[in-house]
Scaffold this motif. Structure first.
Motif, PDB file in Angstrom:
ATOM      1  N   LEU A   1       0.822  -1.213   0.000  1.00  0.00           N
ATOM      2  CA  LEU A   1       0.000   0.000   0.000  1.00  0.00           C
ATOM      3  C   LEU A   1       0.852   1.258   0.000  1.00  0.00           C
ATOM      4  CD1 LEU A   1      -3.092  -0.632   2.287  1.00  0.00           C
ATOM      5  CD2 LEU A   1      -3.081   0.244  -0.037  1.00  0.00           C
ATOM      6  N   GLU A   2       1.890   1.262   0.815  1.00  0.00           N
ATOM      7  CA  GLU A   2       2.744   2.444   0.888  1.00  0.00           C
ATOM      8  C   GLU A   2       3.426   2.718  -0.447  1.00  0.00           C
ATOM      9  OE1 GLU A   2       2.751  -0.036   3.042  1.00  0.00           O
ATOM     10  OE2 GLU A   2       1.866   0.938   4.785  1.00  0.00           O
TER      11      GLU A   2
ATOM     12  N   ILE B   1       3.547   5.683  -5.699  1.00  0.00           N
ATOM     13  CA  ILE B   1       3.423   5.632  -7.164  1.00  0.00           C
ATOM     14  C   ILE B   1       2.311   6.551  -7.630  1.00  0.00           C
ATOM     15  CG2 ILE B   1       2.769   4.147  -9.097  1.00  0.00           C
ATOM     16  CD1 ILE B   1       4.185   1.848  -7.627  1.00  0.00           C
ATOM     17  N   ASN B   2       1.182   6.489  -6.963  1.00  0.00           N
ATOM     18  CA  ASN B   2       0.013   7.260  -7.397  1.00  0.00           C
ATOM     19  C   ASN B   2       0.140   8.747  -7.104  1.00  0.00           C
ATOM     20  OD1 ASN B   2      -1.345   5.007  -8.430  1.00  0.00           O
ATOM     21  ND2 ASN B   2      -2.179   4.480  -6.427  1.00  0.00           N
ATOM     22  N   GLN B   3       1.141   9.122  -6.331  1.00  0.00           N
ATOM     23  CA  GLN B   3       1.425  10.538  -6.122  1.00  0.00           C
ATOM     24  C   GLN B   3       2.432  11.079  -7.127  1.00  0.00           C
ATOM     25  OE1 GLN B   3       2.711  10.680  -2.062  1.00  0.00           O
ATOM     26  NE2 GLN B   3       0.653  10.390  -1.211  1.00  0.00           N
ATOM     27  N   SER B   4       2.985  10.177  -7.953  1.00  0.00           N
ATOM     28  CA  SER B   4       3.979  10.570  -8.955  1.00  0.00           C
ATOM     29  C   SER B   4       3.299  10.751 -10.310  1.00  0.00           C
ATOM     30  CB  SER B   4       5.068   9.488  -9.054  1.00  0.00           C
ATOM     31  OG  SER B   4       5.886   9.711 -10.175  1.00  0.00           O
ATOM     32  N   ARG B   5       3.583  11.858 -10.955  1.00  0.00           N
ATOM     33  CA  ARG B   5       2.991  12.103 -12.273  1.00  0.00           C
ATOM     34  C   ARG B   5       3.514  11.141 -13.330  1.00  0.00           C
ATOM     35  NH1 ARG B   5       3.036  18.730 -12.959  1.00  0.00           N
ATOM     36  NH2 ARG B   5       1.635  19.203 -11.197  1.00  0.00           N
ATOM     37  N   ASN B   6       4.775  10.769 -13.201  1.00  0.00           N
ATOM     38  CA  ASN B   6       5.397   9.921 -14.221  1.00  0.00           C
ATOM     39  C   ASN B   6       5.050   8.450 -14.057  1.00  0.00           C
ATOM     40  OD1 ASN B   6       6.688  12.189 -15.305  1.00  0.00           O
ATOM     41  ND2 ASN B   6       8.431  11.967 -13.919  1.00  0.00           N
TER      42      ASN B   6
ATOM     43  N   ALA C   1      -4.956  -1.105  -8.622  1.00  0.00           N
ATOM     44  CA  ALA C   1      -4.325  -2.037  -7.685  1.00  0.00           C
ATOM     45  C   ALA C   1      -4.467  -1.541  -6.252  1.00  0.00           C
ATOM     46  CB  ALA C   1      -2.855  -2.218  -8.049  1.00  0.00           C
ATOM     47  N   MET C   2      -4.278  -0.244  -6.054  1.00  0.00           N
ATOM     48  CA  MET C   2      -4.400   0.298  -4.700  1.00  0.00           C
ATOM     49  C   MET C   2      -5.838   0.185  -4.190  1.00  0.00           C
ATOM     50  SD  MET C   2      -3.315   4.018  -3.256  1.00  0.00           S
ATOM     51  CE  MET C   2      -3.741   4.507  -1.588  1.00  0.00           C
TER      52      MET C   2
ATOM     53  N   SER D   1      -0.624   9.629   4.672  1.00  0.00           N
ATOM     54  CA  SER D   1      -0.282   9.006   3.397  1.00  0.00           C
ATOM     55  C   SER D   1       1.144   8.476   3.434  1.00  0.00           C
ATOM     56  CB  SER D   1      -0.425  10.027   2.265  1.00  0.00           C
ATOM     57  OG  SER D   1      -0.089   9.449   1.036  1.00  0.00           O
ATOM     58  N   GLY D   2       1.316   7.236   3.018  1.00  0.00           N
ATOM     59  CA  GLY D   2       2.630   6.619   3.011  1.00  0.00           C
ATOM     60  C   GLY D   2       2.970   5.901   4.300  1.00  0.00           C
TER      61      GLY D   2
END
Length: 856
Positions: A564-565, A570-575, A584-585, A621-622
């Motif tokens: 999850l972390e 990943i989902n906070q990264s634009r790339n 998946a999350m 978050s994280g």
């Protein structure tokens, strides 16, 4: 060491300086003898009329039987001495490698490299003869690389130079050009233009040496572009007519390399290169060249324009004849490679199908020669990119032959066979079934542990296609596929990781398969792949995580490994973010509502709370959220308790007595039947413990919650008989309020002793985890959680939303009957259920009363 005299060198005259040098080195100089064996001449006489000068010394013929003497003479300033010394060294070096190494040890190399730039042509020629001959030895070559002689050698490749110089200069470069550093030096010092010019020269030895150098250079792709600009193709095509087979072989090998570059291939086509290749193939006297010629033809067949010209000229039929008629395995294998190139083009594939190529290839799969079978497998793989050929190969019986090749001792053949099977089974379930019936799945599972990257990747792809059928999938799993996939998941090869995770995604739809994957350590490896910065690897890993999150146990394990972390990051990264990573999350959260509620603060009406749910408070978050077991083992602290839900009816056998007791039994808000049933269960538990003599340590389990079970039963009995949904929610709200201390006026909320009550529970239980049924003094967050739990148990639909400062509420959806509507009901409306101040009241969302309930 060869101690023979250096013969065939002519006169070697010395000055007084050279004599002194020789004598100082204690060398055996024998005067009055000719230096050459077989040549004897007296000392030159002088004319009677001449008067000798005081500072002159008569020429001294010298014969030496020691190579060191001649090596020393390489430092002479006299041209005649240098000519004869170089000639003597050349003759000596020609006799074998032992002599070359001897000269190297005596220091001959450095002076030779110096005098190859001498102004005297004869000195240069003899120096190159000696240097070129010595350079064919490995030790000499390694020493020569350190002397930076390549620029000097290249300067002597001009057309004005002597042919003998060209021969031995190119011989020297041919030895050096096998080394990468030397290749760079030759290219950087503009060595290619004169080498290409020498290809058109009259001397075959120079042509051969130049071809060897060029062939060594083109092993590196960067040289291809340079050669294309220097117009290499015309002289190469001309040399195909050479009378010397060694030159023809070198030309074909060079063409095979350079025609892989598009620009060079275009020039080759314009210069009618393919026609010249076909001339060789049509001439049986050149059968020794056919294999290499076919390899050049295979490169031509990668180009659409070349294919069209070949087809129009009828040369494609000629290539097919090489497959049909008996020939050497090498030639047959090369011909099949040509077919492989043609098959990759959709238009050309139609031409091949018309020639019945599939039948020919199936026959070649059964031949004895490994190279032919390997080439046939590669051709099948290329042909199988087209659906029509997939079915044709199955009907012709090609699949059992490919499966049989999987058991070969040749890794190259097995790799080619797995590629063919991967292409044949892609989007073709009949072929997948044929591989299964031939027993291929069992072998493919074993090959997942092979060391060949391509073999592993192809095997995983084939198994993925086959596993789409349930019967085959079960059989694949029965042969240990999950354990076998663990090894590919450890790979660093992106293609292996992509194919392995895709295979895992299909196999992991089975619950037992997920358990096996976890036992084998595969879940940890799968979660680790989420760290990958390769977009395709990450995409496949997210898909596999999404599939594995189909059950709560697997989800919990992946969350333990930090899935999850990582996905949050990943989902906070634009790339790196994608729809698959977000899916998946959400899938992990859906299978772990406790974590979802901590992270998002929201449970939808479709998120059904079950036994094992716990509220650990709001998480950042994280932040990794500990499991209930981990939280229960922590020492008691000052933070708010973790509220757990246990709706199970069976009791936990290892729960201490103090955790069985209910501190709220004396509270009048708890009904007598709840207290009596708890007391009875406690007594039964004590009897069971008294009878048990076992003192072995038992695994952790949740704390029993008898009070919650009673509340669930009461809710079912009192609420389900009600017909009006609004009344059901209001009644349930009052039941929750009664269980948690009743109504509390908003102005007196600060007097409500909920914090003290929860602290007492933690102290009495000696745990940070408190079952919700034991809470008899609860506020917003506790009541909203209990309301959601009971509603889910009896089939009512509501949400759970966390606010700030211990606020939480439940939203419900109701249809209000409207007398003005043509339909029985109007649009649904959302309400918030009041559980604390006026229990049972339904507050319209966004109304002042609802906003006051949600905020301070």
């Amino acid at each position: 060491m060869d101690k023979q005299s250096l013969s065939h060198c002519g006169y070697l005259t010395t000055t007084l300086h050279e004599v002194r040098l020789i004598l100082s080195c204690n060398l055996n100089a024998v005067c009055t003898q000719s230096f050459f064996s077989g040549h004897r001449m007296g000392k030159k006489g002088r004319r009677e009329s001449e008067t000798p000068g005081r500072e002159t010394f008569d020429p001294l013929p010298v014969e030496s039987k020691t190579p060191a003497t001649v090596v020393l003479l390489l430092n002479s300033p006299e041209e005649d001495i240098l000519v004869k010394a170089c000639e003597a060294i050349f003759t000596f070096a020609e006799k074998g490698d032992e002599n070359k190494v001897c000269l190297l040890g005596l220091g001959a190399l450095e002076p030779l490299c110096r005098i190859i730039t001498h102004s005297n042509k004869l000195v240069r020629r003899n120096a190159f003869m000696a240097l070129g001959t010595m350079a064919t030895n490995g030790d000499v070559k390694n020493a020569l690389k350190k002397l930076d002689a390549i620029p000097s050698i290249i300067k002597n490749l001009s057309l004005e130079e002597d042919t003998v110089v060209h021969e031995f200069a190119t011989l020297c470069l041919a030895s050096l050009s096998v080394d990468f550093v030397c290749k760079v030096q030759i290219t950087d010092n503009q060595g290619l233009p004169p080498l290409i010019q020498l290809l058109s020269g009259p001397e075959p030895d120079v042509q051969k040496n130049s071809l060897e150098i060029i062939l060594n250079l083109v092993q590196d792709y960067q040289s291809h572009l340079v050669l294309h600009e220097l117009d290499l193709i015309p002289p190469l095509l001309e040399l195909l007519k050479s009378d010397f087979p060694v030159i023809q072989h070198l030309v074909l090998k060079t063409l095979q390399k350079v025609t892989t570059e598009k620009g060079t291939l275009a020039v080759f086509r314009e210069k009618q290169g393919f026609n010249k290749i076909m001339d060789i193939l049509n001439n049986m006297e050149f059968s020794d060249l056919h294999s290499e010629a076919l390899q050049v033809a295979a490169n031509c067949l990668t180009d659409n324009e070349s294919i069209q010209l070949i087809h129009e000229s009828g040369d494609l039929n000629r290539l097919m004849e090489f497959l049909l008629k008996p020939s050497t395995p090498e030639i047959q294998s090369s011909a099949v490679k040509c077919i492989t190139q043609v098959a990759q083009n959709p238009e050309s594939h139609k031409l091949l199908s018309g020639q019945n190529v599939e039948k020919i290839l199936v026959d070649l799969l059964n031949v004895a020669d490994i190279s032919v079978k390997t080439s046939a497998c590669q051709a099948v793989a290329a042909m199988s990119l087209h659906q029509a050929s997939k079915d044709c190969f199955r009907d012709l019986g090609g699949i059992p032959a490919l499966v049989q090749s999987l058991s070969s001792d040749s890794s190259i053949l097995k790799e080619a066979a797995t590629l063919a099977l991967a292409n044949l089974t892609c989007r073709n379930q009949l072929n997948a079934l044929a591989v299964y019936e031939a027993g291929g799945h069992e072998i493919l599972v074993r090959q997942l542990r092979e060391s060949s990257p391509r073999m592993v990747a192809n095997s995983a792809t084939t198994l993925r296609s086959m596993a789409e059928q349930e019967v085959i999938r079960r059989s694949i799993l029965s042969h240990g596929a999950m354990q076998a996939l663990v090894e590919p998941l450890k790979s660093t090869d992106p293609q292996i990781l992509i194919n392995a995770t895709q295979c895992l995604s299909v196999l992991a739809c089975d619950n037992e398969a997920r358990v096996e994957l976890h036992r084998a350590g595969g879940l940890q490896l799968l979660v680790n792949l989420l760290h990958s910065f390769n977009r395709d690897v990450l995409h496949s890993a997210c898909l596999a995580v999404n599939v594995c999150a189909s059950d709560d146990l697997t989800t919990v394990e992946m969350c333990k490994f930090g899935a999850l972390e990582i996905l949050q990051e990943i989902n906070q990264s634009r790339n790196r973010r994608s729809r698959v990573s977000e899916l998946a999350m959400m899938r992990l959260l859906h299978s772990n509502l406790s974590v979802k509620y901590s992270l998002t603060g929201h449970l939808a009406s479709t998120d059904i709370i079950t036994s094992g749910f716990y509220d650990a408070g709001k998480a950042c978050s994280g932040q990794r959220i500990l499991t209930l077991e981990e939280l229960s083992k922590e020492p008691v602290n000052q933070r708010q308790p973790i509220i757990s839900i246990n709706t199970a009816t069976e009791e936990t056998t290892d729960m201490p007595e103090d955790r069985q007791s209910d501190p709220s039994e004396s509270d009048t808000s708890i009904k007598g039947d709840r207290k009596s049933q708890r007391k009875k269960r406690k007594e039964d538990k004590q009897k069971d413990e008294a009878q048990s003599e076992s003192v072995t340590e038992k695994p952790w389990s949740m704390m029993d919650d008898v009070s919650l079970q009673i509340l669930i039963k009461e809710a079912k009995e009192s609420i389900l008989p009600l017909n009006d949904e609004r009344q059901q929610f209001a009644t349930l709200a009052r039941l929750v309020s009664e269980a948690m201390g009743g109504a509390v006026e908003m102005e007196k909320l600060h007097e409500f002793p909920w914090m003290l009550h929860l602290s007492e529970l933690k102290f009495q239980l000696q745990s940070n985890v408190v079952p919700i049924g034991l809470i008899s003094r609860g506020i917003y967050c506790h009541r909203a959680l209990l309301f959601k739990c009971l509603a889910d148990c009896i089939g009512l639909s509501c949400t759970l939303v966390r606010g700030e400062h211990n606020r939480a509420w439940n939203e419900i959806l109701l249809f209000n009957q409207s007398p003005f509507s043509q339909h029985q009901f109007s649009q649904p409306r959302r309400f918030i259920v009041d559980l604390l101040h006026q229990p049972g009241s339904l507050l319209a969302v966004d109304s002042p009363a609802a906003l006051q309930y949600q905020t301070i």
